[in-house]
Motif scaffolding. Structure first.
Motif, PDB file in Angstrom:
ATOM      1  N   VAL A  23       0.868  -1.182   0.000  1.00 12.55           N
ATOM      2  CA  VAL A  23       0.000   0.000   0.000  1.00 12.55           C
ATOM      3  C   VAL A  23       0.902   1.228   0.000  1.00 12.55           C
ATOM      4  CG1 VAL A  23      -1.837   1.237   1.186  1.00 12.55           C
ATOM      5  CG2 VAL A  23      -1.750  -1.256   1.296  1.00 12.55           C
ATOM      6  N   SER A  24       0.932   1.954  -1.095  1.00 14.51           N
ATOM      7  CA  SER A  24       1.792   3.113  -1.205  1.00 14.51           C
ATOM      8  C   SER A  24       1.149   4.136  -2.139  1.00 14.51           C
ATOM      9  CB  SER A  24       3.174   2.722  -1.741  1.00 14.51           C
ATOM     10  OG  SER A  24       3.977   3.864  -1.967  1.00 14.51           O
TER      11      SER A  24
ATOM     12  N   PHE B 162       6.088   4.809  -7.397  1.00  7.25           N
ATOM     13  CA  PHE B 162       5.655   3.409  -7.341  1.00  7.25           C
ATOM     14  C   PHE B 162       4.419   3.190  -8.199  1.00  7.25           C
ATOM     15  CE2 PHE B 162       2.885   0.168  -5.447  1.00  7.25           C
ATOM     16  CZ  PHE B 162       3.696  -0.938  -5.624  1.00  7.25           C
ATOM     17  N   MET B 163       3.457   4.115  -8.144  1.00  4.02           N
ATOM     18  CA  MET B 163       2.245   3.963  -8.938  1.00  4.02           C
ATOM     19  C   MET B 163       2.581   3.928 -10.433  1.00  4.02           C
ATOM     20  SD  MET B 163      -0.184   3.751  -6.718  1.00  4.02           S
ATOM     21  CE  MET B 163      -1.672   4.080  -7.645  1.00  4.02           C
TER      22      MET B 163
ATOM     23  N   PRO C 205       5.851   4.428   4.286  1.00  2.89           N
ATOM     24  CA  PRO C 205       5.565   5.703   4.960  1.00  2.89           C
ATOM     25  C   PRO C 205       4.087   6.041   4.923  1.00  2.89           C
ATOM     26  CG  PRO C 205       6.498   6.106   2.776  1.00  2.89           C
ATOM     27  CD  PRO C 205       6.582   4.616   3.017  1.00  2.89           C
ATOM     28  N   ILE C 206       3.631   6.707   5.978  1.00  4.40           N
ATOM     29  CA  ILE C 206       2.246   7.179   6.029  1.00  4.40           C
ATOM     30  C   ILE C 206       2.124   8.438   5.179  1.00  4.40           C
ATOM     31  CG2 ILE C 206       0.435   8.088   7.538  1.00  4.40           C
ATOM     32  CD1 ILE C 206       1.574   6.392   9.775  1.00  4.40           C
ATOM     33  N   ASP C 207       1.104   8.499   4.366  1.00  2.45           N
ATOM     34  CA  ASP C 207       0.886   9.653   3.500  1.00  2.45           C
ATOM     35  C   ASP C 207       0.484  10.853   4.363  1.00  2.45           C
ATOM     36  OD1 ASP C 207       0.292  11.482   1.593  1.00  2.45           O
ATOM     37  OD2 ASP C 207      -1.314  10.336   0.623  1.00  2.45           O
ATOM     38  N   PRO C 208       1.332  11.887   4.462  1.00  2.00           N
ATOM     39  CA  PRO C 208       1.010  13.022   5.341  1.00  2.00           C
ATOM     40  C   PRO C 208      -0.107  13.902   4.795  1.00  2.00           C
ATOM     41  CG  PRO C 208       3.031  13.467   4.117  1.00  2.00           C
ATOM     42  CD  PRO C 208       2.644  12.034   3.806  1.00  2.00           C
ATOM     43  N   THR C 209      -0.483  13.710   3.531  1.00  2.00           N
ATOM     44  CA  THR C 209      -1.561  14.528   2.961  1.00  2.00           C
ATOM     45  C   THR C 209      -2.931  14.035   3.400  1.00  2.00           C
ATOM     46  OG1 THR C 209      -1.662  13.183   0.948  1.00  2.00           O
ATOM     47  CG2 THR C 209      -0.145  15.046   0.954  1.00  2.00           C
ATOM     48  N   CYS C 210      -2.999  12.858   4.006  1.00  2.00           N
ATOM     49  CA  CYS C 210      -4.282  12.319   4.485  1.00  2.00           C
ATOM     50  C   CYS C 210      -4.545  12.887   5.875  1.00  2.00           C
ATOM     51  CB  CYS C 210      -4.231  10.795   4.501  1.00  2.00           C
ATOM     52  SG  CYS C 210      -5.767  10.023   5.015  1.00  2.00           S
TER      53      CYS C 210
END
Length: 308
Positions: A158-159, A164-165, A297-302
């Motif tokens: 999950v990224s 990566f996408m 890493p946790i997406d900081p935009t969420c």
């Protein structure tokens, strides 16, 4: 698992997944959603291991699975007196051609693959024997367990990293081709509504009628019930719980379980929380633990606002 490759970030992409072996499970669905990316156990996946089992009683193995449909999810245990051998076998098989086509049609069990391979004449004898031995070994459990000797831990990747996408879609486009979706059919003007649409209209009409009946009734004010004496679907809300009986039933259906004790840990921990704020802190803590364990890493935009 298909389209496996080692990933390296490009540009400003996150390096958390650098050097990881990543493959894909499943196929692109009718809506264009891609297969699930999974992280392969790098060292274990490519090793050859010593497998102890019976490799010369294919009729007995096939008879076990043919005898009862419920045996599909079980391992075959050779009867007493069977010839037991030790063989060096790979953790995974590389398949292509007609074998790949057979496996891609629908989910297959090792016994079904063994039966299919037994009728092939276009495979090199040495490769065919290796595959037959592998399927025989996969049908049998490791001594003292119910697990296959070829069991691999594959975790979903999950990224939200753009690098990566981009790599994921380029990899899939190069192996299974670009995704195509089936466009929805456009209704022809002037035609009668379909039975499905008529049913929706009927449900909306019934809902509107019931709402009108409720609006016409005078408000009913009942005496408040102490939280300690509350019963029924909403009782747990009055006692400070996050989920009431109905909401927990919805969660059980969503999670495909029949008992509340089998709900995923996160739901049970949230239910035990004393308040929403504590629940949010628990979620954040678990997210940080998961991020560390998965090296993602946790997406900081969420952003979770106070309404969550």
């Amino acid at each position: 698992i298909h389209s496996m490759a080692k990933y390296w970030a490009t540009g400003n992409g996150s390096s958390a997944l650098d050097g990881k072996e990543i493959g894909f499970a499943g196929d692109t669905n009718e809506y264009g959603d891609p297969p699930t990316a999974v992280m392969i156990q790098e060292i274990k996946a490519w090793k050859w291991i010593e497998v102890t089992g019976c490799f010369d009683d294919a009729p007995g193995m096939q008879g076990f699975y043919d005898a009862d449909e419920k045996n599909r999810g079980k391992k075959w245990v050779p009867p007493q007196g069977s010839t037991v051998e030790k063989k060096e076998l790979p953790m995974m098989l590389l398949v292509s051609g007609v074998v790949l086509g057979f496996l891609a049609e629908e989910p297959r069990m090792p016994a079904q693959l063994h039966s299919f391979l037994s009728g092939l004449t276009i495979v090199e004898p040495s490769d065919l024997q290796l595959a037959l031995d592998w399927t025989m070994g996969a049908c049998q459990p490791v001594a003292g367990t119910e697990n296959s000797p070829f069991a691999l831990d594959m975790r979903p990747v999950v990224s939200a990293c753009r690098s990566f996408m981009k790599w994921k879609f380029e990899r899939l486009n190069g192996t299974i081709g670009k995704a195509t979706t089936t466009p929805p059919t456009t209704p022809q003007p002037g035609g009668a509504p379909s039975p499905e649409i008529q049913g929706i209209f009927q449900s909306m009409q019934t809902l509107a009628q019931n709402m009108a009946k409720v609006a016409e009734q005078p408000p009913q004010r009942a005496a408040p019930i102490p939280a300690t004496e509350a019963t029924g679907a909403g009782a747990e809300k009055l006692k400070g719980k996050i989920f009431d009986e109905f909401e927990r039933a919805v969660l059980m259906g969503y999670s495909n379980v029949t008992k509340k004790e089998k709900l995923q840990l996160i739901w049970r921990e949230l239910q035990m929380s004393k308040s929403i704020n504590i629940a949010r802190r628990n979620v954040k803590k678990k997210m940080e633990q998961w991020s560390t364990e998965m090296v993602v890493p946790i997406d900081p935009t969420c952003h979770f606002d106070k309404k969550v």
